[in-house]
Design a protein around this motif. Sequence first.
Motif, PDB file in Angstrom:
ATOM      1  N   ASN B  43       0.830  -1.218   0.000  1.00  0.00           N
ATOM      2  CA  ASN B  43       0.000   0.000   0.000  1.00  0.00           C
ATOM      3  C   ASN B  43       0.857   1.257   0.000  1.00  0.00           C
ATOM      4  O   ASN B  43       0.542   2.235  -0.670  1.00  0.00           O
ATOM      5  CB  ASN B  43      -0.938  -0.001   1.209  1.00  0.00           C
ATOM      6  N   GLU B  44       1.942   1.194   0.768  1.00  0.00           N
ATOM      7  CA  GLU B  44       2.852   2.345   0.851  1.00  0.00           C
ATOM      8  C   GLU B  44       3.475   2.640  -0.510  1.00  0.00           C
ATOM      9  O   GLU B  44       3.521   3.788  -0.949  1.00  0.00           O
ATOM     10  CB  GLU B  44       3.963   2.015   1.864  1.00  0.00           C
ATOM     11  N   ASN B  46       2.302   1.836  -3.390  1.00  0.00           N
ATOM     12  CA  ASN B  46       1.297   2.234  -4.372  1.00  0.00           C
ATOM     13  C   ASN B  46       0.683   3.604  -4.104  1.00  0.00           C
ATOM     14  O   ASN B  46      -0.085   4.108  -4.915  1.00  0.00           O
ATOM     15  CB  ASN B  46       0.175   1.188  -4.427  1.00  0.00           C
ATOM     16  N   THR B  47       1.024   4.184  -2.960  1.00  0.00           N
ATOM     17  CA  THR B  47       0.475   5.502  -2.658  1.00  0.00           C
ATOM     18  C   THR B  47       1.325   6.560  -3.345  1.00  0.00           C
ATOM     19  O   THR B  47       2.535   6.608  -3.167  1.00  0.00           O
ATOM     20  CB  THR B  47       0.494   5.745  -1.132  1.00  0.00           C
ATOM     21  N   SER B  48       0.678   7.378  -4.132  1.00  0.00           N
ATOM     22  CA  SER B  48       1.410   8.408  -4.869  1.00  0.00           C
ATOM     23  C   SER B  48       1.890   9.499  -3.931  1.00  0.00           C
ATOM     24  O   SER B  48       1.310   9.749  -2.880  1.00  0.00           O
ATOM     25  CB  SER B  48       0.480   9.001  -5.926  1.00  0.00           C
ATOM     26  N   THR B  49       2.967  10.170  -4.335  1.00  0.00           N
ATOM     27  CA  THR B  49       3.467  11.297  -3.538  1.00  0.00           C
ATOM     28  C   THR B  49       2.451  12.437  -3.513  1.00  0.00           C
ATOM     29  O   THR B  49       2.512  13.310  -2.669  1.00  0.00           O
ATOM     30  CB  THR B  49       4.782  11.841  -4.123  1.00  0.00           C
ATOM     31  N   LYS B  50       1.515  12.414  -4.470  1.00  0.00           N
ATOM     32  CA  LYS B  50       0.486  13.470  -4.506  1.00  0.00           C
ATOM     33  C   LYS B  50      -0.495  13.319  -3.350  1.00  0.00           C
ATOM     34  O   LYS B  50      -1.302  14.192  -3.085  1.00  0.00           O
ATOM     35  CB  LYS B  50      -0.282  13.414  -5.831  1.00  0.00           C
ATOM     36  N   ASP B  51      -0.440  12.149  -2.689  1.00  0.00           N
ATOM     37  CA  ASP B  51      -1.417  11.897  -1.637  1.00  0.00           C
ATOM     38  C   ASP B  51      -1.050  12.526  -0.294  1.00  0.00           C
ATOM     39  O   ASP B  51      -1.677  12.233   0.710  1.00  0.00           O
ATOM     40  CB  ASP B  51      -1.591  10.372  -1.446  1.00  0.00           C
ATOM     41  N   ARG B  58       8.208   9.856   2.043  1.00  0.00           N
ATOM     42  CA  ARG B  58       7.671   8.589   1.529  1.00  0.00           C
ATOM     43  C   ARG B  58       8.788   7.543   1.454  1.00  0.00           C
ATOM     44  O   ARG B  58       8.596   6.382   1.829  1.00  0.00           O
ATOM     45  CB  ARG B  58       7.071   8.819   0.135  1.00  0.00           C
ATOM     46  N   GLN B  95      10.050   7.812  -7.038  1.00  0.00           N
ATOM     47  CA  GLN B  95       8.757   8.298  -6.585  1.00  0.00           C
ATOM     48  C   GLN B  95       7.929   9.078  -7.617  1.00  0.00           C
ATOM     49  O   GLN B  95       6.743   8.840  -7.740  1.00  0.00           O
ATOM     50  CB  GLN B  95       8.927   9.164  -5.337  1.00  0.00           C
ATOM     51  N   THR B  98       5.375   7.098  -9.606  1.00  0.00           N
ATOM     52  CA  THR B  98       4.462   6.137  -8.990  1.00  0.00           C
ATOM     53  C   THR B  98       3.003   6.292  -9.401  1.00  0.00           C
ATOM     54  O   THR B  98       2.227   5.369  -9.207  1.00  0.00           O
ATOM     55  CB  THR B  98       4.543   6.188  -7.451  1.00  0.00           C
ATOM     56  N   ARG B 102       2.065   0.391 -10.313  1.00  0.00           N
ATOM     57  CA  ARG B 102       1.373  -0.283  -9.209  1.00  0.00           C
ATOM     58  C   ARG B 102       2.072  -1.613  -8.927  1.00  0.00           C
ATOM     59  O   ARG B 102       2.480  -2.319  -9.852  1.00  0.00           O
ATOM     60  CB  ARG B 102      -0.081  -0.538  -9.612  1.00  0.00           C
TER      61      ARG B 102
END
Lengths: 119, 167
Positions: B43-44, B46-51, B58, B95, B98, B102
Amino acid sequence: MEPTVRSGALKFVNRLAYQRERPERGDIVAIKLAGPHVLYVKRIIGLPGEQLEITKGQVYINGAPLEEPYVRKRWLWDVPKVTLTSREYFVIGDNRGMRAADHDFGRVDVSRILGRVIF
Amino acid sequence: MTRAVLVRGTLAVGLLVLGVIAWRSQPSSDEHAITARLEALRNEVNTSTKDGLGTAARAAQIGSYFTDDAVVELGRGSPPIQGRDTLMGMVARLQPRTAAFRMDLDDVSVDVLPGATAADVLLTASFVQRSISTGEESLDAHEYALVMTKADGQWRIARITAVDTLR
């Protein structure tokens, strides 16, 4: 032929195909990675005990060229001669229009062959 | 001994055997913890830096899933990646991509070693990359053997080795 197929990608595999008979040259088979949910789909070109090499894209089995009408694009791959053990098959994809380094192929133990891909 | 007593006795033994089999096939709490840890890592990644978090933060979070002296061996002639700091540096550089990338983890099998401070893990990691221009997805899957170690109650990855499914 796709390089890898995920579970749910609608490929049908006959898992009983090799209960009574052995895989044959030309068969398209599903190959397990760590388990059965993500599979390689490859064509068998080398059988146990055979010597195989690829020179400028042409496959040779025991020194004789292998006819492969299913290959459309062929990059000039070179693979040194390998001798397959009694448990090994040589598998490869039909799409060879890229560098060998970008394509997953090679010897596989019979225990990893899950079955024959029907379609 | 009557027939009814015999039948009841057989049933009781059968149920007991089934119970033991069910109990033994239950994953241990360490197996659960390792699976959950890998799921959290997925999950980490797959989480975009935009999140929310920045690139460095990150990378540090992803780094926390690895031991200080973690080694990643990707094979195919590439040199091993040595140490968490090196790994975090590489993650930080990756990063920005990303959003079109995925990672999935399938067929995870865990073998906790005696002493319960180390475990061998086998899994298939799939990397799905989406072309930003065409939207087409490509899948690259590989099998990996992991060594995980437990320190301060937390499981971390100490080694990742790519397995040659096709040799």
